[in-house]
Write an enzyme that holds these catalytic residues in place. Structure first.
Site, mmCIF file in Angstrom:
data_model
loop_
_atom_site.group_PDB
_atom_site.id
_atom_site.type_symbol
_atom_site.label_atom_id
_atom_site.label_comp_id
_atom_site.label_asym_id
_atom_site.label_seq_id
_atom_site.Cartn_x
_atom_site.Cartn_y
_atom_site.Cartn_z
ATOM 1 N N GLU A 135 0.803 -1.214 0.000
ATOM 2 C CA GLU A 135 0.000 0.000 0.000
ATOM 3 C C GLU A 135 0.841 1.272 0.000
ATOM 4 O O GLU A 135 0.454 2.283 -0.600
ATOM 5 C CB GLU A 135 -0.937 0.006 1.215
ATOM 6 C CG GLU A 135 -2.023 -1.045 1.179
ATOM 7 C CD GLU A 135 -3.090 -0.750 0.130
ATOM 8 O OE1 GLU A 135 -3.414 0.443 -0.073
ATOM 9 O OE2 GLU A 135 -3.585 -1.701 -0.493
ATOM 10 N N ASP A 152 -7.217 6.007 -8.903
ATOM 11 C CA ASP A 152 -7.901 4.712 -9.069
ATOM 12 C C ASP A 152 -9.420 4.869 -9.072
ATOM 13 O O ASP A 152 -10.151 3.877 -9.019
ATOM 14 C CB ASP A 152 -7.482 3.732 -7.974
ATOM 15 C CG ASP A 152 -7.852 4.207 -6.571
ATOM 16 O OD1 ASP A 152 -8.342 5.365 -6.434
ATOM 17 O OD2 ASP A 152 -7.651 3.443 -5.608
ATOM 18 N N THR A 192 -6.968 8.702 -1.053
ATOM 19 C CA THR A 192 -6.556 7.511 -0.300
ATOM 20 C C THR A 192 -5.675 7.989 0.839
ATOM 21 O O THR A 192 -4.700 8.723 0.611
ATOM 22 C CB THR A 192 -5.775 6.527 -1.192
ATOM 23 O OG1 THR A 192 -6.634 6.082 -2.251
ATOM 24 C CG2 THR A 192 -5.290 5.339 -0.400
#
Length: 354
Positions: free
Chosen positions: A138, A156, A161
């Site tokens: 990640e 994405d 995020t």
């Protein structure tokens, strides 16, 4: 006509002696008794004691050596002396040989094998391994605690995020973190973004978040209360459900991590590209240990199903977190995720030492 003779009652001491002698005889003891002359009978010469054996008959000669004298107990009253001689329990009859004790064969002792140690991700040490493995994929680092302040839009389609496992503004879990933070610190600087996060859920939009959300997140992430909120949301929504399901399926640490990593990336749910759909696809190919299946074969089927789900998403075409990480451990037979662990993600090498 003569009167019948008067019967004399035995004296109490004679009765007691008779009982003692009878008990001795019943116990296998030899008894020798003598009678003494009554003290009241006058005599010019002492009357010798009379043996209970036949008078004048000497004992029979024997070639057998005399046994060791046994202990005796003598009970005496004015008229009777009883001698109780214990018989040797090991003495054999004359002319015979005492039997030898039966030989015993020692019983071989088989030591009980020690229980096999099977760690799982609920163990704090293995939970730490799991966080490092996820962070390598990640955030490209094993130092997952340094990622509390991480935030960016990686393109994405899920908006921002952020945090230790990539909570997203577009999937709703980032809003969950901020609600937990609000409960712990009602006046924190991120509370004002909760209405905007509710509106952008399910989209990649930044509406209502820009231009200050990124900077505000990074400053707030220094607060232990926001860090705790991230830990709590990770465990509640991802880690605990994944590990719990893996244990129910009979999987050890590697299988538990495979479930957890899939839950982090794909989220819970039943559609084909969510964790539930991936597990359902794996169950069509192999049985988990809980259903009598082979653990390695089942994990391989799960990784195959997950890779297929990743390849269906253009933003997740790199499957190295499976191919050069989890599958490496599986091919090595390391179902317990025992260190040292060596793997590659996105071409970068990582190691967790023993």
């Amino acid at each position: 006509m003569q009167s019948p003779p008067t019967r004399r009652r035995p004296r109490p001491t004679q009765v007691a002696i008779a009982v003692a002698v009878a008990a001795a005889v019943g116990s296998g003891l030899a008894v020798v008794g003598t009678r003494q002359a009554p003290a009241q009978r006058p005599s010019s010469a002492a009357t010798p004691a009379r043996s209970l054996t036949s008078p004048g008959v000497p004992p029979a000669a024997s070639d057998t050596p005399s046994p060791t004298p046994s202990p005796t107990v003598t009970v005496t009253d004015p008229s009777v002396t009883a001698t109780v001689t214990t018989a040797s329990p090991l003495a054999a009859p004359a002319g015979t040989t005492a039997p030898r004790p039966a030989a015993t064969t020692p019983t071989a002792h088989t030591p009980t094998p020690a229980p096999v140690f099977h760690p799982d991700l609920s163990d704090p040490r293995w939970k730490e391994y799991a966080q490092e493995l996820v962070s390598s994929a990640e955030n490209s680092t094993l130092d997952w605690r340094s990622q509390y302040r991480y935030i960016e839009d990686i393109g994405d389609g899920r908006g921002y995020t952020a945090g230790i496992i990539g909570f997203c503004s577009g999937t709703g879990d980032l809003a969950h973190v901020l609600r937990l933070y609000r409960d712990a610190a009602p006046d924190n600087a991120l509370v004002k973004y909760l209405p905007a996060l509710a509106k952008v859920e399910g989209t990649a939009s930044h509406q209502g978040l820009d231009p200050d959300f990124v900077a505000d997140w990074r400053r707030a992430a220094q607060d232990p209360k926001l860090q705790h909120a991230q830990d709590a949301e990770r465990d509640r929504f991802y880690f605990d459900p994944a590990v719990g399901q893996a244990k129910a399926d009979g999987l050890h640490a590697l299988g538990q991590f495979a479930y957890y990593d899939a839950m982090v990336m794909h989220g819970p749910g039943t559609d084909p590209d969510s964790f539930g759909g991936i597990r359902t696809a794996a169950l069509r190919k192999a049985k988990p240990p809980s259903q009598g299946g082979d653990e390695s074969a089942y994990i391989a089927a799960f990784l195959d199903a997950r890779k297929a789900a990743m390849l269906r998403d253009p933003a997740r075409h790199d499957t190295s977190r499976i191919d050069t990480a989890q599958r490496v451990f599986l091919q090595a037979g390391n179902l317990d995720l025992l260190p040292p662990l060596r793997w590659h993600v996105y071409g970068d090498a990582y190691t967790i030492p023993a």
